[in-house]
Design an enzyme around this catalytic site. Sequence first.
Site, PDB file in Angstrom:
ATOM      1  N   LYS A 174      38.189  43.473  65.462  1.00 19.63           N
ATOM      2  CA  LYS A 174      38.352  44.917  65.217  1.00 19.63           C
ATOM      3  C   LYS A 174      37.934  45.606  66.521  1.00 19.63           C
ATOM      4  CE  LYS A 174      39.146  48.353  62.337  1.00 19.63           C
ATOM      5  NZ  LYS A 174      40.399  48.605  61.607  1.00 19.63           N
ATOM      6  N   ASP A 223      34.197  34.773  57.142  1.00 17.21           N
ATOM      7  CA  ASP A 223      33.723  34.559  55.779  1.00 17.21           C
ATOM      8  C   ASP A 223      34.708  35.180  54.784  1.00 17.21           C
ATOM      9  OD1 ASP A 223      32.148  33.883  53.676  1.00 17.21           O
ATOM     10  OD2 ASP A 223      30.600  35.383  54.034  1.00 17.21           O
TER      11      ASP A 223
END
Length: 362
Positions: A192, A250
């Site tokens: 990001k 994750d």
Amino acid sequence: MAKHTVTLIPGDGIGPEITTAMRRVVEATGVDIEWEIADAGEHVMAEYGTPLPDHVIESVRKNKVAIKGPVTTPVGTGFRSVNVALRKALDLYVNMRPAFSIPGTGARYENIDMVIVRENTEDLYAGVEFEQGKPETAELIKFVADHGAGTIRPDSGISLKPISIMGSERIVRYAFEYALANGRKKVTAVHKANILKYSDGLYLDVARKVAAEYEGRVDFEDRIVDMTCMGLVLYPEDFDVLVLPNLYGDIISDLAAGLIGGLGMAPGANIGADCAVFEPVHGSAPKYTGKDMANPTAEILTAVLMLQHLGEHDAAERILAAVKTVLAEGTDVTYDIKRTNTGSTEGAVGTQAYADAIIAKL
Ligand code: NAP
């Protein structure tokens, strides 16, 4: 002396049941493994004063290979995750989670074949946290303001997101080396960086530099994490090897588990320079504890990864083939598979009966 000694950490919740099923399947192949049982989790706190006693870490250091069941982490309060502590103590910087379709699981997608390579030691999971209301938290808030880095509300709790050049370099390099060694065509770095310029931005810079070394051998692309989520759902066939910082890794690996039929199907491995600890993606599913209901497939496929790591390719292939046969037949399967296949859990078999069905096909 056995050919291999492996540390076995049964864990808690459904861990002991699914690791028993896994062990029975592995032993039925005739592979020569001595299991060194090492307990970790809340149930050892009273005896050792910690959920992760030193002798557990020492056992893995000595044997270099471990396989574990999930360990429960209390939410919000109590001790930090045993899983995260083990990864940190042994510097298991790679969390490798393959996601591949097996017919018969009732998954919404077919032909999924990707590998998630998640960085395992830094990012928001580094465990560097400042509790709301503590003097050091107030000091940090003041430090941030004094350096013109922003305003943080005084009643905040803070978790830091450290991402280093070294940590990024070694995980991206692992992803490329894995791609080369396993005939994979493309590595996608997920980030990001448009918003998190100094952490994810650094990660992306490093990824691009490492990728340049593999130009012409493995393709490279980068994608923003939110677009990656959409892409995985719309066009999962676009993905091959994904390399991600810890938190995105994750989340995305659970998404990938969803593509292949759920958490009961997703194996994993934590790998460092010296040791490897194999564990499924899913957690301890406490509500199924002791019920002989949980699906041990993820744990059994995790053992397949471990056997490949140990060079026991024949045993690994036999187990994988037997799992595929039992799932394709669809009769002796656990509640979750029955549920996705038929909308009902009726006719499901228990954890150990499913393992028996696999053993019968070896
Ligand atoms: P979870 O244990 O993965 O379970 C969530 C749901 O996923 C279950 O209720 C079940 O769904 C399904 N599921 C997971 N494993 C399954 C299996 N083997 N067979 C069939 N279904 C399975 O996630 P959680 O409830 O968020 O976490 C529980 C605890 O595990 C937490 O303390 C967490 O911190 C810990 N955890 C440990 C590890 C680890 O040890 N590596 C990893 C993740 C989480 P249905 O109820 O819909 O059937």
